[in-house]
Design an enzyme around this catalytic site. Structure first.
Site, PDB file in Angstrom:
ATOM      1  CD  GLU A 254       7.528   5.813  -0.763  1.00  0.00           C
ATOM      2  OE1 GLU A 254       7.246   6.988  -0.447  1.00  0.00           O
ATOM      3  OE2 GLU A 254       8.444   5.164  -0.249  1.00  0.00           O
ATOM      4  CB  CYS A 288       4.004   9.725  -0.864  1.00  0.00           C
ATOM      5  SG  CYS A 288       5.727   9.293  -0.619  1.00  0.00           S
TER       6      CYS A 288
END
Length: 517
Positions: A254, A288
């Site tokens: 990720e 994020c």
């Protein structure tokens, strides 16, 4: 609530997987709120990684041979220990990261969700399942799952428990051993869970946490592991993917995000404005999947902006081991410099500051106000690049079509948020967004917390998925076992090949009438 005592961090130091009897450099870990030293952690070496993998590989076969249900029982006990120790765990997170306590609680909740979900589904997901054989009756086929071996996890500093141990949970439940490299700024958050997992009954050598620099410890892990899980920047993700590709091992990551929120003219502006503060400024924007771009239909842009800016200005920055602060600190000088630089660059090129815009050393050494900018263009650093801090830009748009087009105009594709006049309208918009997850009438947390669904990014925001069945099965090797009964493919006794082969073809052609063929 005071920071945990020094004795706590000294105890956690003992769970680092470094070789006894060898001299190690130490790194001082500071309380982010104040800069005061919490304790020291040994700096691991490539030799430590080699030894950690040797211990992990020796422990893995026995663990992998246990039934999935036995492994799940360990993690049910571990989940209960997280619940019992939640206040202590939040203290450790806050001390190392400087985030507000509600954001620290997000991590603890995320671990509870992950342990609960994967412990419940692992026995079923790893059970052998039958598939159609090549020839009915003659062939009986089944697919089984075998563990990869030893999984490497390289974790970031922003959610240091959730993104190190959270990824280790399915890897361990799948029958693997795990070697973790925590970020050098936040090792205690991972080490705290080594202790809890041992208490839950996890074999001691099965999870190894080696603190140390990425160029040394991280590189050594990539060179030794059988599968790599990484969370961090897209640039580093590319490098690790190349290294894994050369070794022909699996890789999941990720990576970064420049996440959009869309607000339409029919949305509840009060709710959207309030929720947007959490969506944009959780962990001071160091997330994020947090929102950095706000696209608001021009018909309601002024009204929404007024409400949003009012809530942002009312948000309380603070140093608190309780829930009295809304927004905490940045983690490092580097993050503070990035945010300061992005704001200065934008304002020098014509952007307007609607809220915030200033560092707050009067609160703590690394605090920066939650900042809202308008009139941001692509020529500004914060226009297209991820800031990863408390900075969001707001853009009025003509209509929903423009909002969707601009939301998708990015190399990233991690998360998005939609606020519309109805749930149905929000879902229609969501289906057109280039993002791995989309929250309708929320920012990011419900998507993350839906552990039964895959979580990850499109574009340069990631490879593979965490959560959901894929989040477990990626740590396994599928194996097909086919048992042939009665006859194999050789011609039966007494039947010549020129008769047998046409018969085989006739059988093959006739199979098209069978269900599922």
């Amino acid at each position: 609530m005071p920071v945990p005592e020094a004795a706590v961090f000294e105890r956690l130091r003992g769970f680092a997987a470094v070789q006894d009897g060898q001299e190690h450099a130490s790194r001082t870990i500071n309380e982010v709120f104040t800069g005061r030293a919490l304790g020291e952690v040994p700096v691991g070496t490539a030799t430590d990684v080699t030894a950690a993998f040797a211990r992990a590989r020796a422990a893995q076969p026995e663990w992998g041979a246990r039934s999935a249900r036995e492994r799940a029982e360990v993690f049910e006990r571990y989940r209960a220990l997280i619940v019992d120790n939640r206040e202590y765990l939040m203290d450790v997170i806050q001390a190392e990261t400087g985030k507000a306590r509600w954001a620290a609680q997000e991590e603890v909740m995320g671990l509870i969700f992950a342990a609960r979900y994967f412990a419940r589904v692992t026995p079923q997901l790893l059970s052998p399942h039958k598939v159609a054989g090549a020839f009915p009756i003659l062939n009986r086929a089944a697919v089984r799952s075998q563990p990869k071996g030893v999984v490497g996890v390289i974790a970031p500093w922003n959610y240091p428990m959730l993104l190190s141990i959270g990824d280790s949970i399915p890897a361990l439940l799948a029958g693997n051993a795990v070697v973790v490299k925590p970020d050098s700024q936040t090792p205690y958050s991972s080490l705290a869970h080594v202790e809890l997992l041992w208490q839950a009954g996890l074999p001691k050598d099965l999870l190894q946490v080696v603190p140390g620099p990425g160029g040394v410890v991280g590189t050594a892990i990539v060179q030794a592991c059988d599968y790599m899980m990484f969370t961090g920047s897209s640039a580093t993700g590319r490098t690790l993917a190349e290294q894994c590709g050369r070794r022909l091992i699996g890789f999941s990551a990720e990576l970064g995000g420049k996440n959009p929120m869309i607000v339409t003219r029919g949305a509840n502006l009060d709710k959207a404005a309030k929720a947007a503060v959490r969506a944009c400024f959780s962990n001071a924007g160091q997330l994020c999947i947090s929102i950095e771009r706000l696209y608001v239909e021009r018909a309601v842009a002024d009204a929404f902006t007024e409400k949003f800016v009012k809530v942002v200005k009312a948000a309380k920055l603070g140093v608190a081991y309780d829930y009295s602060a809304d927004i905490g600190s940045l983690i490092s000088e580097a993050q503070l410099e990035t945010v300061t630089k992005h704001v200065a660059d934008a304002t020098s090129k014509g952007a307007k500051v609607l809220a915030g815009g200033n560092a707050r050393p009067d609160i703590g050494p690394l605090f920066f106000e939650p900042t809202v900018l308008s009139e941001v263009t692509d020529e500004m650093e914060c226009g297209r690049d991820e800031t990863f801090g408390p900075l969001v830009s707001i853009y009025p748009v003509a209509d929903v079509e423009e909002a969707i087009t601009r939301a998708n105009d990015t190399a990233y594709g991690l998360n998005a948020s939609v606020w519309a006049g109805s749930k149905a309208e929000g879902e229609r918009i969501a289906e057109r967004l280039h993002a791995g997850t989309v929250c309708v009438d929320e920012g990011y947390a419900p998507a993350w917390g839906s552990t039964g669904a895959p979580m990850g990014g499109m574009g340069i925001s990631g490879v593979g998925r965490r959560h959901g069945p894929d989040g477990l099965l990626k740590f396994t090797e599928p194996q097909t076992v086919v048992v042939t009964r009665f006859l194999n493919l050789d011609a039966p006794w007494g039947i010549p090949q020129d008769k047998w082969q046409p018969l085989l073809m006739a059988i093959t052609r006739g199979m098209r009438f069978l269900p599922g063929r």
